[in-house]
Design a protein around this motif. Structure first.
Motif, PDB file in Angstrom:
ATOM      1  N   THR A  87       0.835  -1.204   0.000  1.00 43.56           N
ATOM      2  CA  THR A  87       0.000   0.000   0.000  1.00 43.56           C
ATOM      3  C   THR A  87       0.871   1.256   0.000  1.00 43.56           C
ATOM      4  O   THR A  87       0.577   2.232  -0.699  1.00 43.56           O
ATOM      5  N   ALA A  88       1.965   1.230   0.759  1.00 41.24           N
ATOM      6  CA  ALA A  88       2.874   2.389   0.762  1.00 41.24           C
ATOM      7  C   ALA A  88       3.418   2.611  -0.651  1.00 41.24           C
ATOM      8  O   ALA A  88       3.505   3.742  -1.139  1.00 41.24           O
ATOM      9  N   ARG A  89       3.740   1.517  -1.338  1.00 37.02           N
ATOM     10  CA  ARG A  89       4.274   1.623  -2.702  1.00 37.02           C
ATOM     11  C   ARG A  89       3.201   2.171  -3.675  1.00 37.02           C
ATOM     12  O   ARG A  89       3.473   3.047  -4.487  1.00 37.02           O
ATOM     13  N   VAL A  90       1.976   1.651  -3.515  1.00 37.19           N
ATOM     14  CA  VAL A  90       0.889   2.118  -4.391  1.00 37.19           C
ATOM     15  C   VAL A  90       0.627   3.605  -4.159  1.00 37.19           C
ATOM     16  O   VAL A  90       0.415   4.373  -5.103  1.00 37.19           O
ATOM     17  N   TYR A  91       0.662   4.029  -2.912  1.00 39.44           N
ATOM     18  CA  TYR A  91       0.428   5.444  -2.602  1.00 39.44           C
ATOM     19  C   TYR A  91       1.479   6.315  -3.310  1.00 39.44           C
ATOM     20  O   TYR A  91       1.163   7.348  -3.895  1.00 39.44           O
ATOM     21  N   ARG A 126      15.298  11.920  15.389  1.00 38.85           N
ATOM     22  CA  ARG A 126      15.943  11.493  14.144  1.00 38.85           C
ATOM     23  C   ARG A 126      15.540  10.062  13.790  1.00 38.85           C
ATOM     24  O   ARG A 126      15.470   9.684  12.624  1.00 38.85           O
ATOM     25  N   ARG A 127      15.232   9.266  14.832  1.00 39.74           N
ATOM     26  CA  ARG A 127      14.910   7.857  14.542  1.00 39.74           C
ATOM     27  C   ARG A 127      13.644   7.719  13.704  1.00 39.74           C
ATOM     28  O   ARG A 127      13.511   6.804  12.909  1.00 39.74           O
ATOM     29  N   GLN A 128      12.724   8.651  13.889  1.00 36.50           N
ATOM     30  CA  GLN A 128      11.496   8.607  13.066  1.00 36.50           C
ATOM     31  C   GLN A 128      11.861   8.841  11.592  1.00 36.50           C
ATOM     32  O   GLN A 128      11.316   8.201  10.694  1.00 36.50           O
ATOM     33  N   LEU A 129      12.783   9.756  11.366  1.00 35.32           N
ATOM     34  CA  LEU A 129      13.236  10.001   9.984  1.00 35.32           C
ATOM     35  C   LEU A 129      13.913   8.756   9.417  1.00 35.32           C
ATOM     36  O   LEU A 129      13.737   8.404   8.251  1.00 35.32           O
ATOM     37  N   GLU A 130      14.693   8.093  10.262  1.00 33.67           N
ATOM     38  CA  GLU A 130      15.402   6.894   9.786  1.00 33.67           C
ATOM     39  C   GLU A 130      14.428   5.779   9.443  1.00 33.67           C
ATOM     40  O   GLU A 130      14.608   5.071   8.450  1.00 33.67           O
ATOM     41  N   ARG A 131      13.351   5.653  10.230  1.00 30.48           N
ATOM     42  CA  ARG A 131      12.333   4.630   9.918  1.00 30.48           C
ATOM     43  C   ARG A 131      11.656   4.957   8.590  1.00 30.48           C
ATOM     44  O   ARG A 131      11.435   4.083   7.754  1.00 30.48           O
ATOM     45  N   GLU A 132      11.325   6.243   8.405  1.00 36.74           N
ATOM     46  CA  GLU A 132      10.696   6.658   7.145  1.00 36.74           C
ATOM     47  C   GLU A 132      11.627   6.356   5.969  1.00 36.74           C
ATOM     48  O   GLU A 132      11.209   5.849   4.922  1.00 36.74           O
ATOM     49  N   LEU A 136      11.061   4.107   2.640  1.00 35.16           N
ATOM     50  CA  LEU A 136      11.217   4.677   1.293  1.00 35.16           C
ATOM     51  C   LEU A 136      12.178   3.832   0.456  1.00 35.16           C
ATOM     52  O   LEU A 136      11.960   3.633  -0.747  1.00 35.16           O
ATOM     53  N   GLU A 137      13.225   3.322   1.086  1.00 32.51           N
ATOM     54  CA  GLU A 137      14.157   2.454   0.345  1.00 32.51           C
ATOM     55  C   GLU A 137      13.453   1.168  -0.079  1.00 32.51           C
ATOM     56  O   GLU A 137      13.609   0.694  -1.193  1.00 32.51           O
ATOM     57  N   ALA A 141      11.613   4.416  -3.498  1.00 37.54           N
ATOM     58  CA  ALA A 141      11.422   5.858  -3.719  1.00 37.54           C
ATOM     59  C   ALA A 141      12.786   6.513  -3.905  1.00 37.54           C
ATOM     60  O   ALA A 141      13.761   6.132  -3.244  1.00 37.54           O
ATOM     61  N   THR A 142      12.848   7.498  -4.791  1.00 40.62           N
ATOM     62  CA  THR A 142      14.139   8.175  -4.996  1.00 40.62           C
ATOM     63  C   THR A 142      14.229   9.369  -4.039  1.00 40.62           C
ATOM     64  O   THR A 142      14.073  10.521  -4.436  1.00 40.62           O
ATOM     65  N   ALA A 143      14.443   9.040  -2.776  1.00 40.95           N
ATOM     66  CA  ALA A 143      14.578  10.075  -1.744  1.00 40.95           C
ATOM     67  C   ALA A 143      15.949   9.944  -1.112  1.00 40.95           C
ATOM     68  O   ALA A 143      16.567   8.881  -1.178  1.00 40.95           O
ATOM     69  N   GLU A 144      16.420  11.011  -0.481  1.00 39.70           N
ATOM     70  CA  GLU A 144      17.730  10.904   0.195  1.00 39.70           C
ATOM     71  C   GLU A 144      17.686  11.567   1.557  1.00 39.70           C
ATOM     72  O   GLU A 144      16.938  12.532   1.762  1.00 39.70           O
ATOM     73  N   PHE A 145      18.481  11.007   2.462  1.00 39.42           N
ATOM     74  CA  PHE A 145      18.570  11.583   3.801  1.00 39.42           C
ATOM     75  C   PHE A 145      19.417  12.844   3.727  1.00 39.42           C
ATOM     76  O   PHE A 145      20.410  12.893   3.018  1.00 39.42           O
ATOM     77  N   CYS A 146      18.997  13.831   4.459  1.00 38.17           N
ATOM     78  CA  CYS A 146      19.662  15.130   4.384  1.00 38.17           C
ATOM     79  C   CYS A 146      20.072  15.509   5.811  1.00 38.17           C
ATOM     80  O   CYS A 146      19.207  15.681   6.665  1.00 38.17           O
ATOM     81  N   GLU A 147      21.375  15.546   6.087  1.00 40.52           N
ATOM     82  CA  GLU A 147      21.850  15.786   7.460  1.00 40.52           C
ATOM     83  C   GLU A 147      21.477  17.181   7.944  1.00 40.52           C
ATOM     84  O   GLU A 147      21.076  17.369   9.077  1.00 40.52           O
TER      85      GLU A 147
END
Ligand code: FES
Length: 432
Positions: A87-91, A126-132, A136-137, A141-147
């Motif tokens: 479902t996350a992928r379909v969204y 930060r851990r919530q961002l890491e879970r997200e 995404l990986e 999804a073509t997203a990247e972590f941004c320090e």
């Protein structure tokens, strides 16, 4: 209050409806979701009519921050947890299709469309961002972590989607709606089967699409339990340092940033409608601290319908009303949400299969924590003593000092000081 979008554009006008006509599809509501649905039906040669009780684009469409992105806060890990990875992928894919449709349509329209990165940041956790990021990986999804997101305050990091977009929503819609079969100042009074009674007479339609921001009909679908409304505030600031891209805080009450021309649009101060919140005061305090040389040019507010699970309701209004359709609950991400709704509804009315449609059905399970919160809020305000009651379902109204209005905490109706209804689902005025 007039938004930066409303100040810059004169929208086309349309006549009021008068008569007793038939069509294949009646669309109720002249916001972006209804207008795009009408546009797609028009291009397919379907006989449709669109009615709007006031002027088109007068609600949330004229007050959005107009970000076109597939990144809807930190939604993907929450969707995976609730419904699974697929479902996350379909969204992601469904919103990607909506994004691409915007790009195609904007190509021929002078609507200040520009590509910009979109970043969700958090100031802590930060851990919530890491879970997200892990989710995404997983869904490619073509997203990247941004320090260090380029914001004027410290953060715990962010997640960036490159190549998203921003535009001027009313320039876009002005160019699109000129030839559409629209009737303004025409109010829906009742629906019985396939007949709609309006302030200008009857309309008989094979299918009726309710795209009225909050779905107006109480009898089906339990939207009074499935939705609540949220207000948020925006300032347009001149002489604030320019940002590289669009940003939003991933927590419930954070800030939002984007540029338009030489202005910074700073959003936030949000709260459930009818409750207290930071409103413009919070934004002005932030601007004074971080952009002391900036001048405020515009200030406005927007109201969003929030679904129980973060996904919009698009499809049959209820299990028992297959010819009555709905689009609502865009959960603050109404640009791609509306485009997706229009694509799905335009397919539904010509009975064309759409692979995304089952995921957005309004009849999906409603058992969430938010359901309990909505039920509690409604019960409490129904039982609370007050002489000012909301004509929708009878809850006690609360005074909104920032905007000088009477607001309903149950489902978000609002009334001006003069008693005039300014936000649905209520559809009549109260005593001044
Ligand atoms: Fe439903 Fe007020 S909006 S009772």
């Amino acid at each position: 209050m007039e938004s930066i979008w409303q100040a810059g554009v004169t929208l086309p006008t349309f006549p009021s409806y008068k008569g007793d006509e038939r069509c294949e599809v009646l669309i109720v509501g002249g916001g972006i979701a209804g207008l795009l649905t009408a546009y797609f039906l028009h291009r397919r040669g379907v006989r449709y009519m669109l009615i709007e009780k006031d002027r088109i684009c007068g609600g949330t469409t004229g007050h959005t921050t107009a970000k076109i992105t597939v990144q809807h806060g930190l939604c993907y890990d929450a969707l995976r947890e609730r419904y699974g990875t697929e479902t996350a992928r379909v969204y992601l894919h469904a919103n990607g299709a909506a994004f691409r449709r915007f790009a195609e349509l904007c190509e021929g329209i002078d609507c200040d469309y520009e590509i910009a990165d979109h970043t969700v940041y958090l100031t802590e956790d930060r851990r919530q961002l890491e879970r997200e990021m892990r989710t995404l990986e997983r869904i490619d999804a073509t997203a990247e972590f941004c320090e260090r997101p380029a914001l004027p305050f410290p953060t715990a990091g962010g997640i960036r989607f490159a190549g998203q977009a921003q535009f001027h929503p009313l320039k876009f819609l002005s160019a699109l709606v000129g030839e559409l079969n629209i009737f303004e100042r025409t109010q829906l009074l009742a629906v019985k089967g396939n007949r709609a009674l309006t302030s200008g007479g009857l309309i008989t339609a094979k299918r009726i699409v309710i795209a009225t921001h909050f779905p107006l009909l109480n009898r089906h679908g339990a939207y009074f339990l499935k939705l609540y409304q949220h207000r948020s505030y925006v300032l347009a600031l001149q002489n604030a340092a320019r940002l590289d891209g669009m940003y939003v805080d991933g927590s419930a009450h954070g800030l939002s940033f984007r540029n338009y021309g030489d202005m910074l649009l700073l959003g936030g101060g949000g709260h459930r409608t009818g409750k207290q919140g930071g409103n413009w005061r919070e934004l002005r305090d932030f601007a004074a601290a971080h952009y002391p040389n900036a001048t405020e040019r515009y200030a406005w507010a927007a109201q969003d319908c929030m679904s129980l699970d973060g996904m919009p309701y698009i499809g049959a209004y209820s299990r028992h009303t297959p010819e009555l359709l709905v689009a609502s609950g865009f959960h603050k991400w109404g640009m791609t949400g509306s485009m997706l709704a229009a694509m799905l509804l335009a397919d539904a009315v010509i009975e064309k299969r759409n692979e995304y449609a089952p995921f957005f059905t309004p009849s999906r399970s409603i058992f969430t924590k938010q359901l309990a919160a909505n039920a509690w809020e409604s019960t409490r305000n129904l039982l609370s003593l007050s002489t000012r009651r909301c004509p929708h379902m009878g809850c006690a109204l609360k005074w909104n000092a920032a905007e000088h209005s009477w607001d309903c905490p149950c489902h978000g109706s609002r009334f001006g000081e003069d008693g005039h209804v300014i936000e649905n689902p209520a559809n009549r005025d109260i005593e001044p």
